[in-house]
Design an enzyme around this catalytic site. Structure first.
Site, short mmCIF file in Angstrom:
data_model
loop_
_atom_site.label_atom_id
_atom_site.label_comp_id
_atom_site.label_asym_id
_atom_site.label_seq_id
_atom_site.Cartn_x
_atom_site.Cartn_y
_atom_site.Cartn_z
N ARG A 1 -23.98 -10.27 9.96
CA ARG A 1 -24.66 -9.29 10.82
C ARG A 1 -26.10 -9.71 11.10
NH1 ARG A 1 -22.47 -3.30 9.03
NH2 ARG A 1 -20.68 -3.35 10.42
N LYS B 1 -4.62 3.59 5.27
CA LYS B 1 -4.12 4.88 5.75
C LYS B 1 -3.70 4.93 7.21
CE LYS B 1 -6.22 7.86 2.42
NZ LYS B 1 -7.46 8.51 2.07
N GLY C 1 -14.45 -4.34 8.68
CA GLY C 1 -15.13 -5.13 7.65
C GLY C 1 -14.16 -5.79 6.69
N GLY D 1 -16.15 0.95 12.25
CA GLY D 1 -15.86 2.22 12.92
C GLY D 1 -16.02 2.11 14.44
#
Ligand code: AMP
Length: 402
Positions: free
Chosen positions: A39, A203, A356, A379
């Site tokens: 990053r 999930k 990530g 996200g």
């Protein structure tokens, strides 16, 4: 052509002060050592461009989630040091965010100087989209550049409110942000076909919206990782103690049905690495999904699933991958993810990796250089795939696209 105003469209003057919002929210170990500086290095093309325009640069980022203002452990000092080393020039670190020191240092910047503000989230107003904080940040510079894709799904002061302080000629997106948005939008709008989505992770709930938005757009959908078990359960398979979201079994069945109606080929694991407990020391068995022993749990896809998934991606022209195939953090259960990474990296398709954890798998597998694009935003990249408009991007759209 991009729908976002690009840094290239701004008319900088020698010595112009530019506030550049970056996403330096970098993983660190318990000793505050940076474990992955992607990053930080990803911001360099935009920084170099601003240096070539003879600007002075004020870098601003958050790091982690400080609870009550200042926290030594979340200072940007290690980030400033690493940036300085990567750029091979001095990066001045302010002692605060919008306090006396930051403002003095900003006022004294000369063309070509680079400074970094302290962690934006040391200021409570940052996550509240506070206009007062936004004004204070903006007062230090004449231009605003956003290159922080990873936070564009948030309405935060340095991403959202701050854009009200600059007119259209003085705010734009940096190169990383433009690239991220274009890769994400291309996947959704006009992918080269066959387009295969590979999803995994823990999930179904976290990826449900992405799955729903992707289904009418993909040719094939591969589902691995913990989320696969809710789908296997929907098919009536006994999954033992594997990860299950009971309340989503019906939804999973709907997705399978919808896929069938749309002509999307959906692939689920046919075998798993089953373990007696959630531990690297656990006894393990390689079993077909129909033979998971009672009380055992599937913690990785098995070798037959890897072969099946490889076959399924063999003719792909575009592959989007988000979510590991198993508990890759433990050596015993990382083979499925590592082998999928190799298979995706070796393919001739345009390959886009989001999230990530998945970027981490690709890194561990040594495949980073072979992937077309690895998103820096978890996200935010998922929300783009979900078809959502990102607040931080919306405020930088060209007239007519807002
Ligand atoms: P997510 O944040 O939803 O992308 O999930 C990533 C996490 O899923 C990683 O930490 C993996 O360890 C975990 N994971 C992947 N496969 C499984 C599995 N079969 N059982 C439990 N956790 C899993």
């Amino acid at each position: 052509m991009s729908e976002i105003v690009s840094i290239k469209e701004l008319d900088f003057k020698a010595g112009s002060r530019v506030l550049m919002r970056c996403d330096f929210n970098t993983p660190m170990d318990e000793f505050c050592n940076i474990t992955d500086d992607r990053r930080i290095s990803s911001a360099i093309p935009t920084i170099r461009y601003l240096l070539d325009q003879n600007c002075s640069i004020i870098l601003a980022s958050h790091l982690g989630r400080p609870k009550n203002g200042w926290d030594d452990k979340l200072s940007l000092l290690p980030i400033a040091k690493r940036m300085s080393r990567l750029l091979n020039r001095e990066v001045i670190l302010a002692e605060d965010v919008v306090g006396k020191d930051a403002k003095e240092k900003a006022a004294n910047l000369k063309a070509g100087d680079i400074m970094m503000l302290e962690n934006l989230r040391f200021e409570k107003g940052e996550t509240k989209d506070d206009e007062k904080l936004a004004n204070e940040l903006a007062s230090m510079a004449e231009y605003y550049i956003n290159d922080a894709f990873g936070v564009c799904h948030r309405e935060h002061a340095s991403v959202h409110a701050i854009t009200k302080c600059f007119d259209d000629e003085h705010k734009a997106a940096g190169f990383l942000l433009i690239k991220e948005v274009e890769f994400g939008q291309n996947l959704i709008r006009h992918p080269s076909r066959p387009f295969v989505a590979v999803t995994g992770g823990s999930k179904v709930s976290g990826k449900l919206q992405a799955l729903t938005n992707l289904l009418p757009r993909v040719d094939k959908l591969i589902i691995g990782g913990g989320m696969a078990f809710t789908f296997l359960k929907a098919l009536g398979i006994d999954i033992g103690n594997s990860l299950l979201e009971e309340d989503l079994v019906e939804e999973a069945a709907n997705i399978l049905l919808r896929g069938k109606e749309l002509g999307v080929k959906i692939y689920l694991p046919v075998d798993v690495v089953a373990a007696q407990s959630f531990s690297n020391d656990s006894a393990i068995k390689y079993v077909p999904v129909q033979e998971i022993p009672a009380g055992w749990m599937g913690l990785d896809i098995g070798p037959a699933s890897v072969r099946l998934f490889k076959e399924a991606i063999a003719d792909a022209h575009t592959i989007w991958w988000n979510g590991p195939m198993g508990v890759f953090e433990m050596d015993k259960f990382n083979k499925g993810s590592i082998k999928m990474s190799h298979a995706i990296a070796e393919s001739y398709a345009t390959t886009v990796v989001g999230g990530g954890d998945t970027a981490d798998v690709v890194e561990r597998a040594g495949d980073t250089d072979e992937i077309t694009f690895i998103s820096t935003g978890g996200g935010a990249s998922l929300e783009l795939i979900e078809g959502k408009e990102l607040p931080g991007v919306r405020v930088l759209l060209k007239k007519g696209f807002e």
